[in-house]
Design a protein around this motif. Structure first.
Motif, PDB file in Angstrom:
ATOM      1  N   ILE A 265     -61.530 -63.206  -6.333  1.00 43.79           N
ATOM      2  CA  ILE A 265     -60.475 -64.202  -6.105  1.00 43.79           C
ATOM      3  C   ILE A 265     -60.355 -65.104  -7.337  1.00 43.79           C
ATOM      4  N   GLU A 266     -61.471 -65.410  -7.932  1.00 39.52           N
ATOM      5  CA  GLU A 266     -61.465 -66.294  -9.112  1.00 39.52           C
ATOM      6  C   GLU A 266     -60.603 -65.724 -10.244  1.00 39.52           C
ATOM      7  N   LEU A 267     -60.666 -64.408 -10.408  1.00 32.69           N
ATOM      8  CA  LEU A 267     -59.945 -63.791 -11.533  1.00 32.69           C
ATOM      9  C   LEU A 267     -58.609 -63.174 -11.128  1.00 32.69           C
ATOM     10  N   TYR A 268     -58.259 -63.274  -9.855  1.00 33.61           N
ATOM     11  CA  TYR A 268     -57.084 -62.535  -9.360  1.00 33.61           C
ATOM     12  C   TYR A 268     -55.797 -63.019 -10.038  1.00 33.61           C
ATOM     13  N   ASP A 269     -55.011 -62.100 -10.514  1.00 31.70           N
ATOM     14  CA  ASP A 269     -53.753 -62.434 -11.178  1.00 31.70           C
ATOM     15  C   ASP A 269     -52.712 -62.878 -10.124  1.00 31.70           C
ATOM     16  N   ALA A 270     -52.125 -64.050 -10.352  1.00 31.07           N
ATOM     17  CA  ALA A 270     -51.229 -64.632  -9.343  1.00 31.07           C
ATOM     18  C   ALA A 270     -49.998 -63.761  -9.095  1.00 31.07           C
ATOM     19  N   ALA A 271     -49.496 -63.109 -10.147  1.00 30.44           N
ATOM     20  CA  ALA A 271     -48.295 -62.282  -9.975  1.00 30.44           C
ATOM     21  C   ALA A 271     -48.611 -61.049  -9.133  1.00 30.44           C
ATOM     22  N   VAL A 272     -49.790 -60.449  -9.354  1.00 32.55           N
ATOM     23  CA  VAL A 272     -50.182 -59.276  -8.558  1.00 32.55           C
ATOM     24  C   VAL A 272     -50.427 -59.696  -7.108  1.00 32.55           C
ATOM     25  N   TRP A 273     -50.982 -60.887  -6.934  1.00 33.59           N
ATOM     26  CA  TRP A 273     -51.197 -61.424  -5.576  1.00 33.59           C
ATOM     27  C   TRP A 273     -49.860 -61.472  -4.812  1.00 33.59           C
ATOM     28  N   GLN A 274     -48.839 -62.029  -5.476  1.00 34.96           N
ATOM     29  CA  GLN A 274     -47.499 -62.128  -4.840  1.00 34.96           C
ATOM     30  C   GLN A 274     -46.959 -60.754  -4.514  1.00 34.96           C
ATOM     31  N   GLN A 275     -47.117 -59.830  -5.460  1.00 34.05           N
ATOM     32  CA  GLN A 275     -46.592 -58.466  -5.303  1.00 34.05           C
ATOM     33  C   GLN A 275     -47.263 -57.781  -4.104  1.00 34.05           C
ATOM     34  N   ALA A 276     -48.584 -57.916  -4.023  1.00 34.91           N
ATOM     35  CA  ALA A 276     -49.315 -57.255  -2.938  1.00 34.91           C
ATOM     36  C   ALA A 276     -48.957 -57.866  -1.581  1.00 34.91           C
ATOM     37  N   LEU A 277     -48.805 -59.184  -1.546  1.00 33.81           N
ATOM     38  CA  LEU A 277     -48.424 -59.806  -0.266  1.00 33.81           C
ATOM     39  C   LEU A 277     -47.000 -59.428   0.115  1.00 33.81           C
ATOM     40  N   GLN A 278     -46.136 -59.297  -0.891  1.00 32.09           N
ATOM     41  CA  GLN A 278     -44.740 -58.916  -0.619  1.00 32.09           C
ATOM     42  C   GLN A 278     -44.669 -57.516  -0.001  1.00 32.09           C
ATOM     43  N   ILE A 279     -45.347 -56.561  -0.625  1.00 29.90           N
ATOM     44  CA  ILE A 279     -45.253 -55.168  -0.170  1.00 29.90           C
ATOM     45  C   ILE A 279     -46.016 -54.959   1.138  1.00 29.90           C
ATOM     46  N   ASN A 280     -47.199 -55.567   1.242  1.00 31.05           N
ATOM     47  CA  ASN A 280     -48.079 -55.269   2.383  1.00 31.05           C
ATOM     48  C   ASN A 280     -47.808 -56.120   3.616  1.00 31.05           C
ATOM     49  N   LEU A 281     -47.246 -57.314   3.415  1.00 38.23           N
ATOM     50  CA  LEU A 281     -47.104 -58.219   4.566  1.00 38.23           C
ATOM     51  C   LEU A 281     -45.664 -58.710   4.777  1.00 38.23           C
ATOM     52  N   THR A 282     -45.042 -59.218   3.715  1.00 38.80           N
ATOM     53  CA  THR A 282     -43.695 -59.781   3.897  1.00 38.80           C
ATOM     54  C   THR A 282     -42.673 -58.684   4.205  1.00 38.80           C
ATOM     55  N   ALA A 283     -42.796 -57.541   3.517  1.00 38.23           N
ATOM     56  CA  ALA A 283     -41.847 -56.446   3.776  1.00 38.23           C
ATOM     57  C   ALA A 283     -41.911 -55.977   5.246  1.00 38.23           C
ATOM     58  N   PRO A 284     -43.105 -55.740   5.816  1.00 32.76           N
ATOM     59  CA  PRO A 284     -43.133 -55.366   7.242  1.00 32.76           C
ATOM     60  C   PRO A 284     -42.536 -56.433   8.164  1.00 32.76           C
ATOM     61  N   PHE A 285     -42.745 -57.706   7.806  1.00 33.13           N
ATOM     62  CA  PHE A 285     -42.145 -58.784   8.606  1.00 33.13           C
ATOM     63  C   PHE A 285     -40.615 -58.687   8.567  1.00 33.13           C
ATOM     64  N   LEU A 286     -40.052 -58.583   7.356  1.00 30.81           N
ATOM     65  CA  LEU A 286     -38.590 -58.553   7.216  1.00 30.81           C
ATOM     66  C   LEU A 286     -37.995 -57.291   7.842  1.00 30.81           C
ATOM     67  N   LEU A 287     -38.658 -56.155   7.623  1.00 29.07           N
ATOM     68  CA  LEU A 287     -38.139 -54.888   8.169  1.00 29.07           C
ATOM     69  C   LEU A 287     -38.173 -54.917   9.699  1.00 29.07           C
ATOM     70  N   THR A 288     -39.241 -55.469  10.249  1.00 32.60           N
ATOM     71  CA  THR A 288     -39.330 -55.581  11.707  1.00 32.60           C
ATOM     72  C   THR A 288     -38.201 -56.459  12.232  1.00 32.60           C
ATOM     73  N   GLN A 289     -38.024 -57.616  11.597  1.00 36.32           N
ATOM     74  CA  GLN A 289     -36.982 -58.539  12.050  1.00 36.32           C
ATOM     75  C   GLN A 289     -35.613 -57.855  12.051  1.00 36.32           C
ATOM     76  N   ALA A 290     -35.332 -57.115  10.974  1.00 39.22           N
ATOM     77  CA  ALA A 290     -34.026 -56.464  10.849  1.00 39.22           C
ATOM     78  C   ALA A 290     -33.830 -55.342  11.873  1.00 39.22           C
ATOM     79  N   CYS A 291     -34.931 -54.729  12.303  1.00 38.28           N
ATOM     80  CA  CYS A 291     -34.807 -53.550  13.191  1.00 38.28           C
ATOM     81  C   CYS A 291     -34.953 -53.878  14.674  1.00 38.28           C
ATOM     82  N   LEU A 292     -35.270 -55.122  15.009  1.00 39.36           N
ATOM     83  CA  LEU A 292     -35.592 -55.421  16.419  1.00 39.36           C
ATOM     84  C   LEU A 292     -34.451 -55.099  17.384  1.00 39.36           C
ATOM     85  N   ASP A 293     -33.229 -55.487  17.037  1.00 39.94           N
ATOM     86  CA  ASP A 293     -32.100 -55.219  17.956  1.00 39.94           C
ATOM     87  C   ASP A 293     -31.909 -53.730  18.175  1.00 39.94           C
TER      88      ASP A 293
END
Ligand SMILES: NC(=O)c1ccc[n+]([C@@H]2O[C@H](COP(=O)([O-])OP(=O)(O)OC[C@H]3O[C@@H](n4cnc5c(N)ncnc54)[C@H](OP(=O)(O)O)[C@@H]3O)[C@@H](O)[C@H]2O)c1
Length: 249
Positions: free
Chosen positions: A110-138
């Motif tokens: 965590i001490e050395l983790y690159d902030a841009a890669v952190w954002q990228q990984a959270l976007q692909i692994n967590l935010t994308a499933p949230f947004l895709l789920t929201q869009a597909c619920l109906d």
């Protein structure tokens, strides 16, 4: 659900969207879903890989799949809404959504983790499933016996950084969704699979130099994916299953 042996056609008449369908678990699960009768929508970022999966499904005599190239890193809610609109107009229904695409990102402290890669990984692994789920619920709500399944990874040790943090978030997202949707007239079953380390490209990349050939093959976990996408798992909701179908949480 141990020793689950799906019957032929168990996914017939279902339309299932799989993210990260071009490689690893996503590719094998997509082909397997099709072999059990599902029409699969193959979402991923590398068209050549998606085309290969498409061709294999068609040559095996499966229902004609669809390809939807999308990079989850740059996609926003509008992109996912457009995807849901296209599936509704072209296929008329969406019975299953498998959130499977993943990016490991950096393997470092965590001490050395690159902030841009952190954002990228959270976007692909967590935010994308949230947004895709929201869009597909109906669309899911208006389809018969709908399912949402997440691929998760219960890895909590040093150096797994944003990937591990995102997967913890995915599990909580799954549990919250399962709780929120369980009271509805048309229940949407929401569960996750933590298949354990398998012999896949993701694991090979993450352990360079290690002999990963002795790890269980991806095929070992496939019955659990089929189980959670099929009507056979009616009543199983808000759970995390391992690759053999044991309920972990
Ligand atoms: N393998 C295991 O042992 C294991 C264990 C526990 C959990 N899991 C989980 O199972 C899932 C699949 O793992 P895997 O081993 O099959 O991984 P993989 O072989 O690395 O495949 C991941 C897939 O996700 C796609 N992807 C990555 N970034 C993307 C993006 N920005 N937009 C669209 N697609 C993207 C990749 O596309 P490209 O091919 O184009 O790069 C690839 O097809 C993951 O959620 C993982 O966390 C795996």
């Amino acid at each position: 659900m141990q020793n689950y042996h799906p019957i032929a056609g168990v996914l017939r008449d279902k339309v299932i969207l799989i993210t990260g369908a071009g490689d690893g678990i996503g590719a094998k699960v997509s082909k397997s879903f099709a072999s059990y009768g599902a029409t699969v929508v193959l979402l991923g970022r590398t068209i050549a890989k998606l085309e290969r999966v498409y061709d294999e499904i068609v040559s095996a005599g499966g229902p004609q799949p669809a390809i939807y190239p999308l990079n989850l890193e740059g996609a926003g809610l509008r992109d996912y809404q457009e995807l849901a609109t296209v599936i509704r107009s072209e296929l008329g229904q969406l019975n299953g959504l498998l959130h499977n695409a993943a990016l490991v990102g950096d393997l470092t402290s965590i001490e050395l983790y690159d902030a841009a890669v952190w954002q990228q990984a959270l976007q692909i692994n967590l935010t994308a499933p949230f947004l895709l789920t929201q869009a597909c619920l109906d669309l899911l709500r208006s389809s018969s016996n709908p399912r949402i399944v997440f691929s998760t990874h219960q890895i909590k040790s040093a150096y797994w950084g944003a990937y591990s943090v995102a997967k913890a978030g995915v599990e909580r997202l799954m549990q919250i969704l399962a709780d929120e949707l369980s009271g509805e007239h048309q229940i949407i079953h929401v569960n996750a699979i933590a298949p354990g380390d398998l012999c896949s490209p993701l694991i090979k990349r993450s352990f360079p130099g290690k002999d990963t050939s002795r790890l269980p093959a991806i095929e070992n976990a496939i019955p659990t994916y089929i189980y959670l996408m099929s009507n056979d798992s009616d009543g199983v909701n808000g759970k995390i299953l391992d690759g053999q179908g044991n309920i972990l949480e």
